[in-house]
Design a protein around this motif. Structure first.
Motif, PDB file in Angstrom:
ATOM      1  N   LYS A   1     -10.244 -20.224 -16.906  1.00  0.00           N
ATOM      2  CA  LYS A   1     -10.521 -18.809 -16.694  1.00  0.00           C
ATOM      3  C   LYS A   1      -9.812 -17.974 -17.758  1.00  0.00           C
ATOM      4  N   PRO A   2     -10.329 -16.770 -18.043  1.00  0.00           N
ATOM      5  CA  PRO A   2      -9.757 -15.956 -19.124  1.00  0.00           C
ATOM      6  C   PRO A   2      -8.285 -15.624 -18.962  1.00  0.00           C
ATOM      7  N   TYR A   3      -7.802 -15.398 -17.735  1.00  0.00           N
ATOM      8  CA  TYR A   3      -6.406 -14.984 -17.583  1.00  0.00           C
ATOM      9  C   TYR A   3      -5.410 -16.079 -17.973  1.00  0.00           C
ATOM     10  N   LYS A   4      -5.915 -17.295 -18.183  1.00  0.00           N
ATOM     11  CA  LYS A   4      -5.027 -18.398 -18.540  1.00  0.00           C
ATOM     12  C   LYS A   4      -4.777 -18.496 -20.043  1.00  0.00           C
ATOM     13  N   ASN A   5      -5.329 -17.550 -20.810  1.00  0.00           N
ATOM     14  CA  ASN A   5      -5.005 -17.394 -22.233  1.00  0.00           C
ATOM     15  C   ASN A   5      -5.295 -18.643 -23.069  1.00  0.00           C
ATOM     16  N   LEU A   6      -6.417 -19.280 -22.812  1.00  0.00           N
ATOM     17  CA  LEU A   6      -6.737 -20.516 -23.537  1.00  0.00           C
ATOM     18  C   LEU A   6      -7.182 -20.251 -24.971  1.00  0.00           C
ATOM     19  N   GLU A   7      -7.785 -19.092 -25.233  1.00  0.00           N
ATOM     20  CA  GLU A   7      -8.109 -18.754 -26.623  1.00  0.00           C
ATOM     21  C   GLU A   7      -6.833 -18.685 -27.460  1.00  0.00           C
ATOM     22  N   LEU A   8      -5.820 -18.038 -26.910  1.00  0.00           N
ATOM     23  CA  LEU A   8      -4.528 -17.953 -27.580  1.00  0.00           C
ATOM     24  C   LEU A   8      -3.945 -19.342 -27.814  1.00  0.00           C
ATOM     25  N   LEU A   9      -4.006 -20.185 -26.802  1.00  0.00           N
ATOM     26  CA  LEU A   9      -3.457 -21.535 -26.908  1.00  0.00           C
ATOM     27  C   LEU A   9      -4.166 -22.337 -27.994  1.00  0.00           C
ATOM     28  N   ILE A  10      -5.493 -22.271 -28.022  1.00  0.00           N
ATOM     29  CA  ILE A  10      -6.253 -23.004 -29.039  1.00  0.00           C
ATOM     30  C   ILE A  10      -5.868 -22.539 -30.439  1.00  0.00           C
ATOM     31  N   ASP A  11      -5.781 -21.232 -30.630  1.00  0.00           N
ATOM     32  CA  ASP A  11      -5.432 -20.692 -31.949  1.00  0.00           C
ATOM     33  C   ASP A  11      -4.057 -21.170 -32.401  1.00  0.00           C
ATOM     34  N   ILE A  12      -3.093 -21.157 -31.486  1.00  0.00           N
ATOM     35  CA  ILE A  12      -1.731 -21.562 -31.851  1.00  0.00           C
ATOM     36  C   ILE A  12      -1.663 -23.052 -32.140  1.00  0.00           C
ATOM     37  N   VAL A  13      -2.278 -23.867 -31.285  1.00  0.00           N
ATOM     38  CA  VAL A  13      -2.282 -25.306 -31.518  1.00  0.00           C
ATOM     39  C   VAL A  13      -2.941 -25.633 -32.849  1.00  0.00           C
ATOM     40  N   GLY A  14      -3.952 -24.872 -33.221  1.00  0.00           N
ATOM     41  CA  GLY A  14      -4.625 -25.105 -34.501  1.00  0.00           C
ATOM     42  C   GLY A  14      -3.718 -24.964 -35.700  1.00  0.00           C
ATOM     43  N   THR A  15      -2.666 -24.146 -35.583  1.00  0.00           N
ATOM     44  CA  THR A  15      -1.747 -23.955 -36.718  1.00  0.00           C
ATOM     45  C   THR A  15      -0.870 -25.171 -36.967  1.00  0.00           C
ATOM     46  N   PHE A  16      -0.781 -26.096 -36.007  1.00  0.00           N
ATOM     47  CA  PHE A  16       0.067 -27.278 -36.154  1.00  0.00           C
ATOM     48  C   PHE A  16      -0.673 -28.453 -36.791  1.00  0.00           C
ATOM     49  N   GLY A  17      -1.975 -28.328 -36.971  1.00  0.00           N
ATOM     50  CA  GLY A  17      -2.722 -29.459 -37.508  1.00  0.00           C
ATOM     51  C   GLY A  17      -2.658 -30.638 -36.560  1.00  0.00           C
ATOM     52  N   HIS A  18      -2.715 -31.837 -37.113  1.00  0.00           N
ATOM     53  CA  HIS A  18      -2.771 -33.025 -36.266  1.00  0.00           C
ATOM     54  C   HIS A  18      -1.391 -33.448 -35.738  1.00  0.00           C
ATOM     55  N   GLY A  19      -0.359 -32.661 -36.023  1.00  0.00           N
ATOM     56  CA  GLY A  19       0.948 -32.931 -35.436  1.00  0.00           C
ATOM     57  C   GLY A  19       0.973 -32.648 -33.940  1.00  0.00           C
ATOM     58  N   VAL A  20       0.018 -31.828 -33.485  1.00  0.00           N
ATOM     59  CA  VAL A  20      -0.104 -31.515 -32.060  1.00  0.00           C
ATOM     60  C   VAL A  20      -1.557 -31.738 -31.644  1.00  0.00           C
ATOM     61  N   GLN A  21      -1.747 -32.442 -30.550  1.00  0.00           N
ATOM     62  CA  GLN A  21      -3.074 -32.661 -29.984  1.00  0.00           C
ATOM     63  C   GLN A  21      -3.131 -32.020 -28.604  1.00  0.00           C
ATOM     64  N   LEU A  22      -4.162 -31.225 -28.345  1.00  0.00           N
ATOM     65  CA  LEU A  22      -4.316 -30.540 -27.067  1.00  0.00           C
ATOM     66  C   LEU A  22      -5.604 -30.987 -26.388  1.00  0.00           C
ATOM     67  N   THR A  23      -5.504 -31.292 -25.097  1.00  0.00           N
ATOM     68  CA  THR A  23      -6.669 -31.550 -24.255  1.00  0.00           C
ATOM     69  C   THR A  23      -6.752 -30.458 -23.197  1.00  0.00           C
ATOM     70  N   ILE A  24      -7.897 -29.801 -23.107  1.00  0.00           N
ATOM     71  CA  ILE A  24      -8.143 -28.804 -22.065  1.00  0.00           C
ATOM     72  C   ILE A  24      -9.105 -29.439 -21.079  1.00  0.00           C
ATOM     73  N   ALA A  25      -8.619 -29.698 -19.868  1.00  0.00           N
ATOM     74  CA  ALA A  25      -9.391 -30.438 -18.874  1.00  0.00           C
ATOM     75  C   ALA A  25      -9.655 -29.565 -17.662  1.00  0.00           C
ATOM     76  N   GLY A  26     -10.898 -29.195 -17.450  1.00  0.00           N
ATOM     77  CA  GLY A  26     -11.239 -28.392 -16.290  1.00  0.00           C
ATOM     78  C   GLY A  26     -12.560 -27.679 -16.474  1.00  0.00           C
ATOM     79  N   LYS A  27     -13.164 -27.307 -15.369  1.00  0.00           N
ATOM     80  CA  LYS A  27     -14.456 -26.639 -15.378  1.00  0.00           C
ATOM     81  C   LYS A  27     -14.282 -25.153 -15.658  1.00  0.00           C
ATOM     82  N   ALA A  28     -15.116 -24.630 -16.559  1.00  0.00           N
ATOM     83  CA  ALA A  28     -15.035 -23.208 -16.900  1.00  0.00           C
ATOM     84  C   ALA A  28     -15.663 -22.355 -15.816  1.00  0.00           C
ATOM     85  N   ILE A  29     -15.236 -21.108 -15.756  1.00  0.00           N
ATOM     86  CA  ILE A  29     -15.728 -20.182 -14.750  1.00  0.00           C
ATOM     87  C   ILE A  29     -17.221 -19.929 -14.914  1.00  0.00           C
TER      88      ILE A  29
END
Length: 362
Positions: free
Chosen positions: A175-203
């Motif tokens: 859901k939007p209030y969980k700030n996932l756009e922000l999280l994706i953008d920040i994780v992207g700055t780390f390159g492959h040093g950080v891997q993120l999995t977002i697991a869940g059904k969208a609203i």
């Protein structure tokens, strides 16, 4: 004893199942709120009503929001006029559904005013309720949020890997209030040093496409856009170093997902919401942060991800050790049986208080 516990079933939230099972074990007969007006006899048989998330309103359209508000107002008024003890659990600072904020605030004011017992799961909740008047705190009772140890199956042993990168996991409804756009953008700055999995059904599908497009641009984010079954959830937790929950502090107060992470020996990267603040000395076993603005949130979240990455590189077992200490704390302080005992005690208190009030009025 016949009571309303609402909602009585939630296939996507084991919190409800844990509490309902504990109440069944103590002899309570649970009925859904939708049946309260099914017959006069049934209405009279209900001795107490316990509501969760009742202030939330369907904001998909104005007319749906209005209809939801009127129905809930009618139910609350009937409970009040019938003199039935009302128990309400405060889960959030405010409703996450911004489109129906006015209706939600009105319901919340009535719940605060009319509840015989207001259950809270964190100390920060008292600050929220105190804004309605100091006398409200006389009806407030702290009950631990039950842990989820073993609820989703046995914990999967931490999955070893040769790289010294950081594996992060977000789980829950997307859901939007969980700030996932922000999280994706920040994780992207780390390159492959950080891997993120977002697991869940969208609203909704639109929001899902928005996140998928954003993730495709960074290259180190994997989306699992569906409700995660129990067995897969434990595997995901076993393959991660930390659960990341960049919640909105304006509405978030407690987090069952954080409790889930601790229950399966994982630390979290998360704002200092009520669930985190209540950890006491174990706050040091999380990567928590505070912020006031969107810019501060971006900076603080990135700093905590950097901290977690550095800690793991310095000691490959550091994050696992943090998760182990959090698990031990959960197992001792958040036992569902203790929660069931406390709910039963509060129900008796509410019933006794209402009986004394009725005798005094008579």
């Amino acid at each position: 004893m016949d009571i309303i516990f609402n909602p009585p079933v939630n296939t996507e939230n084991q919190y409800i199942r844990l509490l309902v099972n504990e109440l069944h074990a103590r002899g309570y007969r649970i009925h859904p709120l939708d049946t309260i007006f099914s017959s006069y006899r049934h209405f009279r048989s209900i001795k107490l009503v316990h509501l969760n998330w009742f202030e939330n309103i369907d904001d998909s359209s104005f007319f749906k929001a209005l209809r939801s508000f009127v129905r809930k107002l009618t139910v609350l008024t009937a409970i009040r006029l019938a003199g039935k003890p009302l128990v309400w659990t405060l889960h959030n600072r405010a409703s996450h559904e911004k489109g129906a904020a006015l209706f939600s605030r009105m319901l919340m004011r009535l719940l605060v005013r009319w509840s015989d017992v207001i259950i809270i799961h964190s100390g920060q909740s008292e600050n929220v309720l105190a804004s309605y008047g100091a006398s409200v705190l006389e009806r407030v009772a702290y009950v631990p949020h039950p842990h989820f140890v073993g609820v989703y199956g046995s914990a999967v042993a931490a999955y070893p890997h040769k790289e010294n990168g950081l594996r992060l996991l977000f789980i829950g409804m997307v859901k939007p209030y969980k700030n996932l756009e922000l999280l994706i953008d920040i994780v992207g700055t780390f390159g492959h040093g950080v891997q993120l999995t977002i697991a869940g059904k969208a609203i909704d599908e639109g929001y899902q496409r928005k996140l998928a497009n954003r993730a495709a641009h960074v290259g180190n984010v994997t989306l699992l856009p569906y409700f995660i079954p129990d067995g897969e959830l434990t595997l995901l937790l076993g393959h991660t170093d930390a659960v990341v929950l960049p919640y909105d502090l304006a509405s978030s107060l407690n987090s069952g997902t954080a409790i889930l992470a601790f229950s399966y020996r994982k630390t979290v990267i998360c704002p200092e919401i009520g669930t985190i603040a209540d950890l006491g000395n174990h706050v040091a076993d999380t990567f928590c942060y505070r912020y006031d603005t969107a810019a501060q949130h971006r900076k603080a979240l990135k700093q905590q991800i950097e901290r977690a990455l550095t800690r793991k590189r310095e000691d490959p077992h550091a994050l696992d050790d943090m998760g182990e200490r959090l698990y031990r704390h959960m197992a001792a302080a958040h036992d569902p049986q203790r929660v069931g005992d406390e709910l039963a005690r509060l129900y008796r208190h509410a019933l006794d208080r209402r009986r004394r009030g009725n005798k005094k009025d008579g």
